[in-house]
Enzyme design. Structure first.
Site, PDB file in Angstrom:
ATOM      1  N   HIS A 267       0.878  -1.182   0.000  1.00 23.98           N
ATOM      2  CA  HIS A 267       0.000   0.000   0.000  1.00 23.98           C
ATOM      3  C   HIS A 267       0.915   1.232   0.000  1.00 23.98           C
ATOM      4  O   HIS A 267       1.602   1.494  -0.971  1.00 23.98           O
ATOM      5  CB  HIS A 267      -0.923  -0.101   1.218  1.00 23.98           C
ATOM      6  CG  HIS A 267      -2.054   0.894   1.266  1.00 23.98           C
ATOM      7  ND1 HIS A 267      -2.383   1.710   0.223  1.00 23.98           N
ATOM      8  CD2 HIS A 267      -2.934   1.201   2.255  1.00 23.98           C
ATOM      9  CE1 HIS A 267      -3.415   2.464   0.559  1.00 23.98           C
ATOM     10  NE2 HIS A 267      -3.761   2.178   1.797  1.00 23.98           N
ATOM     11  N   HIS A 306      -2.510  -1.762  -9.979  1.00 24.34           N
ATOM     12  CA  HIS A 306      -3.442  -1.180  -9.023  1.00 24.34           C
ATOM     13  C   HIS A 306      -4.700  -2.016  -9.012  1.00 24.34           C
ATOM     14  O   HIS A 306      -5.112  -2.527 -10.055  1.00 24.34           O
ATOM     15  CB  HIS A 306      -3.776   0.270  -9.428  1.00 24.34           C
ATOM     16  CG  HIS A 306      -4.360   1.051  -8.314  1.00 24.34           C
ATOM     17  ND1 HIS A 306      -5.686   1.005  -8.014  1.00 24.34           N
ATOM     18  CD2 HIS A 306      -3.781   1.874  -7.412  1.00 24.34           C
ATOM     19  CE1 HIS A 306      -5.906   1.778  -6.959  1.00 24.34           C
ATOM     20  NE2 HIS A 306      -4.765   2.310  -6.574  1.00 24.34           N
ATOM     21  N   ASP A 362       2.761   5.720  -6.899  1.00 26.21           N
ATOM     22  CA  ASP A 362       4.019   5.571  -6.162  1.00 26.21           C
ATOM     23  C   ASP A 362       5.253   5.482  -7.039  1.00 26.21           C
ATOM     24  O   ASP A 362       6.365   5.517  -6.525  1.00 26.21           O
ATOM     25  CB  ASP A 362       3.955   4.310  -5.293  1.00 26.21           C
ATOM     26  CG  ASP A 362       3.083   4.530  -4.080  1.00 26.21           C
ATOM     27  OD1 ASP A 362       3.153   5.625  -3.518  1.00 26.21           O
ATOM     28  OD2 ASP A 362       2.328   3.620  -3.722  1.00 26.21           O
TER      29      ASP A 362
HETATM   30  N1  ACO Z   1       4.614  -6.451 -11.107  1.00 28.15           N
HETATM   31  C1  ACO Z   1       4.519  -7.651 -11.761  1.00 28.15           C
HETATM   32  N2  ACO Z   1       3.374  -8.331 -11.839  1.00 28.15           N
HETATM   33  C2  ACO Z   1       2.289  -7.829 -11.235  1.00 28.15           C
HETATM   34  C3  ACO Z   1       2.320  -6.595 -10.541  1.00 28.15           C
HETATM   35  C4  ACO Z   1       3.537  -5.896 -10.504  1.00 28.15           C
HETATM   36  N3  ACO Z   1       3.639  -4.726  -9.875  1.00 28.15           N
HETATM   37  N4  ACO Z   1       1.090  -6.321 -10.023  1.00 28.15           N
HETATM   38  C5  ACO Z   1       0.315  -7.347 -10.374  1.00 28.15           C
HETATM   39  N5  ACO Z   1       1.024  -8.246 -11.099  1.00 28.15           N
HETATM   40  C6  ACO Z   1       0.520  -9.478 -11.731  1.00 28.15           C
HETATM   41  C7  ACO Z   1       0.182 -10.520 -10.667  1.00 28.15           C
HETATM   42  O1  ACO Z   1       1.302 -11.352 -10.401  1.00 28.15           O
HETATM   43  C8  ACO Z   1      -0.956 -11.267 -11.328  1.00 28.15           C
HETATM   44  O2  ACO Z   1      -0.390 -12.086 -12.320  1.00 28.15           O
HETATM   45  P1  ACO Z   1      -1.058 -13.540 -12.629  1.00 28.15           P
HETATM   46  O3  ACO Z   1      -2.433 -13.217 -13.160  1.00 28.15           O
HETATM   47  O4  ACO Z   1      -0.141 -14.159 -13.632  1.00 28.15           O
HETATM   48  O5  ACO Z   1      -1.084 -14.267 -11.319  1.00 28.15           O
HETATM   49  C9  ACO Z   1      -1.730 -10.173 -12.070  1.00 28.15           C
HETATM   50  O6  ACO Z   1      -0.754  -9.129 -12.341  1.00 28.15           O
HETATM   51  C10 ACO Z   1      -2.885  -9.582 -11.260  1.00 28.15           C
HETATM   52  O7  ACO Z   1      -2.364  -9.047 -10.050  1.00 28.15           O
HETATM   53  P2  ACO Z   1      -3.053  -9.102  -8.633  1.00 28.15           P
HETATM   54  O8  ACO Z   1      -1.998  -9.270  -7.596  1.00 28.15           O
HETATM   55  O9  ACO Z   1      -4.188 -10.070  -8.632  1.00 28.15           O
HETATM   56  O10 ACO Z   1      -3.667  -7.648  -8.528  1.00 28.15           O
HETATM   57  P3  ACO Z   1      -4.215  -6.966  -7.206  1.00 28.15           P
HETATM   58  O11 ACO Z   1      -5.310  -6.057  -7.650  1.00 28.15           O
HETATM   59  O12 ACO Z   1      -4.524  -7.978  -6.159  1.00 28.15           O
HETATM   60  O13 ACO Z   1      -2.945  -6.140  -6.687  1.00 28.15           O
HETATM   61  C11 ACO Z   1      -1.394  -4.418  -6.240  1.00 28.15           C
HETATM   62  C12 ACO Z   1      -2.773  -4.777  -6.818  1.00 28.15           C
HETATM   63  C13 ACO Z   1      -1.282  -4.906  -4.781  1.00 28.15           C
HETATM   64  C14 ACO Z   1      -1.249  -2.898  -6.242  1.00 28.15           C
HETATM   65  C15 ACO Z   1      -0.301  -5.090  -7.115  1.00 28.15           C
HETATM   66  O14 ACO Z   1      -0.401  -4.614  -8.432  1.00 28.15           O
HETATM   67  C16 ACO Z   1       1.101  -4.844  -6.559  1.00 28.15           C
HETATM   68  O15 ACO Z   1       1.543  -5.567  -5.680  1.00 28.15           O
HETATM   69  N6  ACO Z   1       1.817  -3.797  -7.099  1.00 28.15           N
HETATM   70  C17 ACO Z   1       3.140  -3.464  -6.589  1.00 28.15           C
HETATM   71  C18 ACO Z   1       3.003  -2.712  -5.278  1.00 28.15           C
HETATM   72  C19 ACO Z   1       2.510  -1.284  -5.461  1.00 28.15           C
HETATM   73  O16 ACO Z   1       2.980  -0.564  -6.313  1.00 28.15           O
HETATM   74  N7  ACO Z   1       1.560  -0.907  -4.603  1.00 28.15           N
HETATM   75  C20 ACO Z   1       1.012   0.445  -4.608  1.00 28.15           C
HETATM   76  C21 ACO Z   1      -0.431   0.406  -4.951  1.00 28.15           C
HETATM   77  S1  ACO Z   1      -1.056   2.023  -5.105  1.00 28.15           S
HETATM   78  C22 ACO Z   1      -1.246   2.527  -3.505  1.00 28.15           C
HETATM   79  O17 ACO Z   1      -1.456   1.771  -2.575  1.00 28.15           O
HETATM   80  C23 ACO Z   1      -1.103   3.911  -3.295  1.00 28.15           C
END
Ligand code: ACO
Length: 427
Positions: A267, A306, A362
């Site tokens: 987050h 996101h 971010d």
């Molecule tokens: N890098 C690589 N792969 C990713 C990323 C990423 N940043 N984010 C998602 N994916 C992939 C997942 O592995 C998944 O792949 P799969 O379908 O092969 O299993 C697919 O994309 C879907 O991702 P989920 O994790 O299901 O998406 P979710 O909505 O649960 O997660 C989140 C969102 C937590 C923001 C995620 O994208 C992440 O961890 N990003 C990196 C951390 C980040 O930047 N967080 C800030 C969010 S904005 C905020 O809070 C202000």
């Protein structure tokens, strides 16, 4: 003739039910009438992480994740970021309308009248180790505030809620700046209410011996970043604020739950993680191999993806502009080249395109904060400062909502059925 209902047939019993649809949702409790037998508890919906469950009605923030739209109280974020001050946005979020000039004066005066913290809070901060994470310090000190203001327990009293909102908006920058000074071994710099909200914060953070002169461009850039972080509807920390606040605990305790949620690397901690990631990559030539590693499931591209935005995060677009203005003043951050190359490669790569992964808020903020002189571990604290009005607005809305009940999800029990106790000598 279309009606706003959903017809469901339960194939276990052959019975058909008509369930009301309003605002594009069905009520999960309407499912309870669907039973396989008279003893059956009734059907529940299963939605870990609330992927498709609205937990409240809200009139604060609108997001269209596919179109990349963000509005506070109906106003586009782009216009607010261009024309408003942070305290104007705080007023808009908490009170529902943009303030008139005289309303803004009262709001600013009330907030500037509460910027000091009790000296015991300074002593409380002194108790942390020199290397304590500033988010941990903020979390501890804000929750401790509840013990200084027992009147905050009267959460159903409108006037009391106003006072606590003012206190929190006023004291968060002071506590944040004190946490910064503590980790540097610097004496606390007390609030200067003749400066604006953001300039006062910068002064409390950076002033040494009266030599700090706020750079107008950097102060405005920080203000815009705070505005862009001010609310984001039902994210993890806001959901924590609402859930904990639904127990009718005081807002200092509820907001410390929100701060705790924001502390996590998925987050608010993501901007810190972006900087660590850029450091790990080290050089632009290592970007392609880093991306290949990610695609094989080794880690995530921090600052990308996101839960709601499945196109470019509108805040990230605005932040790129802020970055240009800041780097013009401070000189280029050498890690910017690595970030730009990462973005370029990721936006062309099938892995990221098919999963609709774009830079989020971010991805660039860490680089900007670093150029402004904030250490990496302080980035999430800046996010918390920005998000405070949103948490407070959502808390107020939750308390005033006649549908609010204490937040209490259901579960699907998957443990053992009943079994007899085994004495310790027989285990
Ligand atoms: N890098 C690589 N792969 C990713 C990323 C990423 N940043 N984010 C998602 N994916 C992939 C997942 O592995 C998944 O792949 P799969 O379908 O092969 O299993 C697919 O994309 C879907 O991702 P989920 O994790 O299901 O998406 P979710 O909505 O649960 O997660 C989140 C969102 C937590 C923001 C995620 O994208 C992440 O961890 N990003 C990196 C951390 C980040 O930047 N967080 C800030 C969010 S904005 C905020 O809070 C202000």
């Amino acid at each position: 003739m279309p009606t706003d209902t959903l017809t469901v047939t339960d194939n276990r019993t052959g019975k058909t039910y008509e369930i009301k649809i309003s605002d594009g949702t069905i009520s999960a409790t309407d499912l309870r009438q669907i039973r396989s037998s008279p003893e059956d508890f009734g059907l529940m919906s299963y939605d870990p992480a609330f992927l498709n469950t609205a937990s409240c009605r809200s009139a604060i923030t609108f997001i269209d994740g596919d179109k990349g739209i963000l509005r506070y109280r109906g106003f586009p974020i782009e216009e607010l970021a261009e024309h408003s001050s942070f305290l104007e946005i705080a007023y808009l979020l908490c009170e529902g309308e943009l303030p008139t000039r005289s309303q803004l004066e009262v709001w600013e005066r009330d907030i500037s009248g509460h910027t000091y913290v009790h000296t015991s809070i300074s002593k409380f901060l002194d108790g942390f180790r020199y290397n304590a994470h500033p988010m941990g310090m903020l979390l501890g000190a804000v929750s401790a505030l509840s013990t200084f203001y027992p009147d905050a327990a009267h959460v159903l009293d409108r006037k009391q809620r106003y006072v606590q909102r003012i206190r929190l908006l006023a004291k968060m920058p002071t506590i944040a700046a004190f946490a910064f000074r503590h980790s540097r071994g610097l004496p606390y710099e007390y609030p200067r209410n003749d400066l604006g909200y953001v300039a006062n914060f910068a002064n409390m953070t950076f002033n040494i011996g009266g030599r700090f002169e706020p750079n107008r461009v950097l102060i405005r850039a920080l203000e815009v970043l705070l505005i862009l972080h001010a609310d984001h509807e039902q994210n993890c920390s806001t959901a924590a604020m609402r859930a904990v606040g639904s127990s009718q605990v005081d807002p200092f305790s509820a907001i410390s739950a929100a701060i705790a949620a924001l502390y996590g690397p998925l987050h608010g901690g993501a901007n810190e993680a972006v900087l660590h990631m850029l450091e790990e990559i080290g050089d632009i030539k290592n970007v392609p191999s880093f991306v290949e590693k990610l695609k094989k499931g080794h880690g995530k591209l921090m600052g990308f993806g996101h839960r709601v935005y499945k196109s470019y995060d509108p805040r990230a677009r605005l932040i790129k502009r802020v970055a240009d203005e800041v780097f013009e003043q401070t000189g280029l951050n050498p890690k910017l080249d690595i970030a730009l190359e990462l973005e370029r490669i990721a936006l062309q790569d099938e892995y990221f395109i098919s999963r609709k992964l774009y830079p989020n808020v971010d991805f660039y903020t860490g680089l900007i904060y670093q150029a402004m002189g904030y250490p990496t571990e302080f980035f999430t604290v800046l996010f918390a400062l920005g998000r405070t009005p949103g948490w407070l607005a959502q808390w107020e809305e939750m308390l005033l909502d006649p549908e609010t009940k204490i937040s209490r999800p259901r579960q699907v029990y998957i443990g053992h059925p009943t079994r007899p106790f085994v004495p310790i000598h027989r285990r």
